[in-house]
Every structure is written in structure tokens, then in C-alpha cells.
Design a protein around this motif. Structure first.
Motif, PDB file in Angstrom:
ATOM      1  N   PHE A  94      39.794  44.632  36.457  1.00  0.00           N
ATOM      2  CA  PHE A  94      39.728  45.842  35.655  1.00  0.00           C
ATOM      3  C   PHE A  94      38.548  45.837  34.691  1.00  0.00           C
ATOM      4  O   PHE A  94      38.259  46.845  34.050  1.00  0.00           O
ATOM      5  CB  PHE A  94      41.046  46.021  34.897  1.00  0.00           C
ATOM      6  CG  PHE A  94      42.234  46.109  35.815  1.00  0.00           C
ATOM      7  CD1 PHE A  94      42.452  47.256  36.569  1.00  0.00           C
ATOM      8  CD2 PHE A  94      43.114  45.048  35.956  1.00  0.00           C
ATOM      9  CE1 PHE A  94      43.539  47.348  37.434  1.00  0.00           C
ATOM     10  CE2 PHE A  94      44.201  45.134  36.816  1.00  0.00           C
ATOM     11  CZ  PHE A  94      44.405  46.286  37.551  1.00  0.00           C
ATOM     12  N   ASN A  95      37.875  44.711  34.584  1.00  0.00           N
ATOM     13  CA  ASN A  95      36.672  44.624  33.759  1.00  0.00           C
ATOM     14  C   ASN A  95      35.407  44.890  34.562  1.00  0.00           C
ATOM     15  O   ASN A  95      34.314  44.954  34.002  1.00  0.00           O
ATOM     16  CB  ASN A  95      36.579  43.234  33.108  1.00  0.00           C
ATOM     17  CG  ASN A  95      37.769  42.939  32.212  1.00  0.00           C
ATOM     18  OD1 ASN A  95      38.275  43.832  31.542  1.00  0.00           O
ATOM     19  ND2 ASN A  95      38.210  41.693  32.201  1.00  0.00           N
ATOM     20  N   THR A  96      35.565  45.015  35.874  1.00  0.00           N
ATOM     21  CA  THR A  96      34.405  45.212  36.741  1.00  0.00           C
ATOM     22  C   THR A  96      33.876  46.631  36.601  1.00  0.00           C
ATOM     23  O   THR A  96      34.616  47.602  36.693  1.00  0.00           O
ATOM     24  CB  THR A  96      34.791  44.964  38.214  1.00  0.00           C
ATOM     25  OG1 THR A  96      35.330  43.639  38.322  1.00  0.00           O
ATOM     26  CG2 THR A  96      33.589  45.113  39.116  1.00  0.00           C
ATOM     27  N   LYS A  97      32.576  46.753  36.384  1.00  0.00           N
ATOM     28  CA  LYS A  97      31.982  48.073  36.167  1.00  0.00           C
ATOM     29  C   LYS A  97      31.282  48.627  37.397  1.00  0.00           C
ATOM     30  O   LYS A  97      31.037  49.820  37.481  1.00  0.00           O
ATOM     31  CB  LYS A  97      30.999  48.003  34.991  1.00  0.00           C
ATOM     32  CG  LYS A  97      31.673  47.747  33.653  1.00  0.00           C
ATOM     33  CD  LYS A  97      30.675  47.799  32.516  1.00  0.00           C
ATOM     34  CE  LYS A  97      31.384  47.611  31.169  1.00  0.00           C
ATOM     35  NZ  LYS A  97      30.432  47.676  30.035  1.00  0.00           N
ATOM     36  N   LYS A  98      30.952  47.772  38.317  1.00  0.00           N
ATOM     37  CA  LYS A  98      30.185  48.251  39.465  1.00  0.00           C
ATOM     38  C   LYS A  98      30.484  47.360  40.663  1.00  0.00           C
ATOM     39  O   LYS A  98      29.945  46.272  40.792  1.00  0.00           O
ATOM     40  CB  LYS A  98      28.699  48.222  39.152  1.00  0.00           C
ATOM     41  CG  LYS A  98      27.818  48.913  40.180  1.00  0.00           C
ATOM     42  CD  LYS A  98      26.358  48.873  39.713  1.00  0.00           C
ATOM     43  CE  LYS A  98      25.447  49.616  40.665  1.00  0.00           C
ATOM     44  NZ  LYS A  98      24.037  49.567  40.239  1.00  0.00           N
ATOM     45  N   ALA A  99      31.382  47.802  41.532  1.00  0.00           N
ATOM     46  CA  ALA A  99      31.761  46.973  42.682  1.00  0.00           C
ATOM     47  C   ALA A  99      32.306  47.855  43.800  1.00  0.00           C
ATOM     48  O   ALA A  99      32.738  48.989  43.579  1.00  0.00           O
ATOM     49  CB  ALA A  99      32.793  45.935  42.274  1.00  0.00           C
ATOM     50  N   PHE A 100      32.266  47.286  45.011  1.00  0.00           N
ATOM     51  CA  PHE A 100      32.711  48.015  46.191  1.00  0.00           C
ATOM     52  C   PHE A 100      33.613  47.133  47.044  1.00  0.00           C
ATOM     53  O   PHE A 100      33.498  45.910  47.045  1.00  0.00           O
ATOM     54  CB  PHE A 100      31.512  48.466  47.044  1.00  0.00           C
ATOM     55  CG  PHE A 100      30.646  49.483  46.367  1.00  0.00           C
ATOM     56  CD1 PHE A 100      30.869  50.839  46.565  1.00  0.00           C
ATOM     57  CD2 PHE A 100      29.621  49.100  45.524  1.00  0.00           C
ATOM     58  CE1 PHE A 100      30.079  51.783  45.953  1.00  0.00           C
ATOM     59  CE2 PHE A 100      28.822  50.035  44.893  1.00  0.00           C
ATOM     60  CZ  PHE A 100      29.046  51.387  45.106  1.00  0.00           C
ATOM     61  N   LEU A 101      34.509  47.798  47.783  1.00  0.00           N
ATOM     62  CA  LEU A 101      35.340  47.140  48.784  1.00  0.00           C
ATOM     63  C   LEU A 101      35.200  47.966  50.062  1.00  0.00           C
ATOM     64  O   LEU A 101      35.333  49.193  50.031  1.00  0.00           O
ATOM     65  CB  LEU A 101      36.801  47.092  48.337  1.00  0.00           C
ATOM     66  CG  LEU A 101      37.804  46.502  49.327  1.00  0.00           C
ATOM     67  CD1 LEU A 101      37.567  45.000  49.494  1.00  0.00           C
ATOM     68  CD2 LEU A 101      39.239  46.759  48.870  1.00  0.00           C
TER      69      LEU A 101
END
Length: 266
Positions: A94-101
Motif C-alpha cells: 500500500f506504500n507503492t506509488k508506481k507498480a504494475f501486475l
């Protein structure tokens, strides 16, 4: 969303990446509500779209490669399904600002090509399999219905005691929109009855021929799914018969789709 056999009651923003020929500068600008974990939901790959309406959810191989290249250049974190699960377990996600799955739905055989491309660039995706169609000569019911209505031989069908015309492209598209969305809102039992009533009006073997003609809709076999898993990609459940979890769906159907598909894959 089912990851590593856990039902996660979280809301994941759906991020649709639209590409024409190239992604401008190969960069993503994520601001405001676009921050967070973005699930890129793919279905299948084709070399070219021979029928844009049927293949509206498919990407060309070239588009897919360009998107992966753009993702790499963006500097964003690209989670593997295993990493996503670990981050969620540790509550650091929930702290991730820029990521993809990356995910693929349904279990089409052309997903093997996608897995091959992903392996070449050291990326992993979650491949969600509809277990009721493993090794089938048909496809998932939504595709089967689309093939029959848009490309089938009949000039009209009976639907709920009404004659539905299929003579022109306009009539086919009108029938497609009406029937497909109606069946998506049904319970599993109602959907099966309505779909079978339509299928039985077509000549025997026509559906299998249509799937052969549009081979991008062929499903993986059990052996191919095993090979996919052994290649390092993540194989997950997408239900048994691709029933929709709409507000009308019964708890029995939901439980059957979740647990029986999981049991088959294990």
C-alpha cells in the motif's frame, strides 16, 4: 482477485493501457488517482486482428512487445504474482506509488506465446484459467456465443420466444449486444439454459468449426498448462465455466466456480 489461493478483498485499480502504434516516449505519467498498483488485464495475442469485434480484447504481438518495452522504460516496479502476494502479506504494497501486475484471462492457447515473450524479458504474469474448457474443442461460453451470433450460418434464431434476425451485420451486432449482456446478468443456471437453447439451433459441429477458423480462441490443454507453470509463470483459477459473479449469481455457483476450479488446477 485470487492470488496464491487467497481471496483478497481489496479494490485494485484497473488500468487500461491503450496503444496505437507506439506509446509516446515509452513513458507512463502516473499522477493523482493513477498512483498505486495497476493490474494490466490481457486476454490473448494475435499477429493481426482479422475480426476486430470478436478480437476486441486481444492485443497484437507487436502491441504487447511495445507495451512491455514501455513498462521497462517507465521505471515502474513490475511485480511478479509471487512478489505481489508477499508485498500484500507484509502490507508494504500500500506504500507503492508506481507498480504494475500483468495478468491474462481465460486460458487461450496463444497465451503460451505471451509467456515466451515474458520469459525473454524476465517478467512473470498470472495466467487465470477457466478449467471447464481445458483441452476443449470449444472456447469459453462468452466467445462461443459471440462466434455463433457474429459468424454463424443462421439468418435468425429464437430467443425467449422471439425471433432474432441475424441476416445483416447490423442485425448480428444488435443481437450480439442484446443477448450477450443479458446472459452476463443471469444466474449460472439461467445462463446455461439460454445458451444451450441457442446452441442447439445451429448445425451440429458448427461451433467447433468456428473455433477452428478463429484459432486464437482455442484453449490450452492440461499438458500445456503444466508446461506454462513449469516455465516460471503463475497459473491461477478463473472459475470453471467462466460464470460472471454478478448481483444475481447464486452462492452455490460462486462457490463451485472458486473451489472446483482450484481443485482441478491442483
Amino acid at each position: 482477485l485470487v492470488i496464491s489461493n487467497k481471496v483478497l478483498n481489496i479494490k485494485v485499480n484497473q488500468f487500461k493501457l491503450k496503444v496505437k502504434n507506439v506509446i509516446e516516449k515509452g513513458r507512463f505519467k502516473l499522477k493523482g488517482r493513477d498512483q498505486g498498483i495497476h493490474v494490466l488485464t490481457y486476454h490473448g495475442l494475435v499477429e493481426t486482428r482479422s475480426h476486430p469485434r470478436l478480437q476486441r480484447n486481444f492485443h497484437t504481438t507487436d502491441e504487447f512487445c511495445q507495451q512491455l518495452k514501455a513498462l521497462k522504460k517507465s521505471g515502474a516496479k513490475i511485480f511478479s504474482p509471487r512478489e505481489f502476494d508477499e508485498e500484500l502479506e507484509n502490507k508494504t504494497i500500500f506504500n507503492t506509488k508506481k507498480a504494475f501486475l500483468l495478468t491474462f484471462d481465460d486460458g487461450y492457447r496463444n497465451n503460451l506465446k505471451a509467456a515466451e515473450i515474458l520469459s525473454e524479458v524476465n517478467l512473470e504474469a498470472a495466467f487465470f484459467i477457466s478449467t471447464g474448457t481445458i483441452g476443449s474443442k470449444e472456447s469459453v461460453w462468452t466467445v462461443n456465443l459471440s462466434l455463433l451470433l457474429l459468424c454463424g450460418s443462421l439468418k435468425s434464431i429464437q430467443y425467449k420466444s422471439e425471433e432474432i434476425l441475424l441476416g445483416s451485420e447490423e442485425e448480428k451486432n444488435r443481437a450480439f449486444n442484446r443477448i450477450r449482456y443479458a446472459l452476463k446478468a443471469c444466474t449460472g443456471e439461467e445462463r446455461v439454459d439460454a445458451y444451450q437453447a441457442i446452441l442447439q439451433q445451429y448445425p451440429k459441429g458448427e461451433l467447433e468449426t468456428l473455433v477452428d477458423n478463429f484459432s486464437c480462441f482455442k484453449m490450452m490443454t492440461e499438458k500445456e498448462i503444466t508446461e506454462l507453470s513449469e516455465s516460471g509463470q503463475s497459473v491461477q483459477s478463473h472459475g470453471v465455466m467462466h460464470e460472471l459473479f454478478n448481483r444475481n449469481q447464486s452462492n452455490d455457483v460462486v462457490k463451485s466456480e472458486l473451489f472446483n476450479s482450484k481443485r482441478r488446477l491442483e
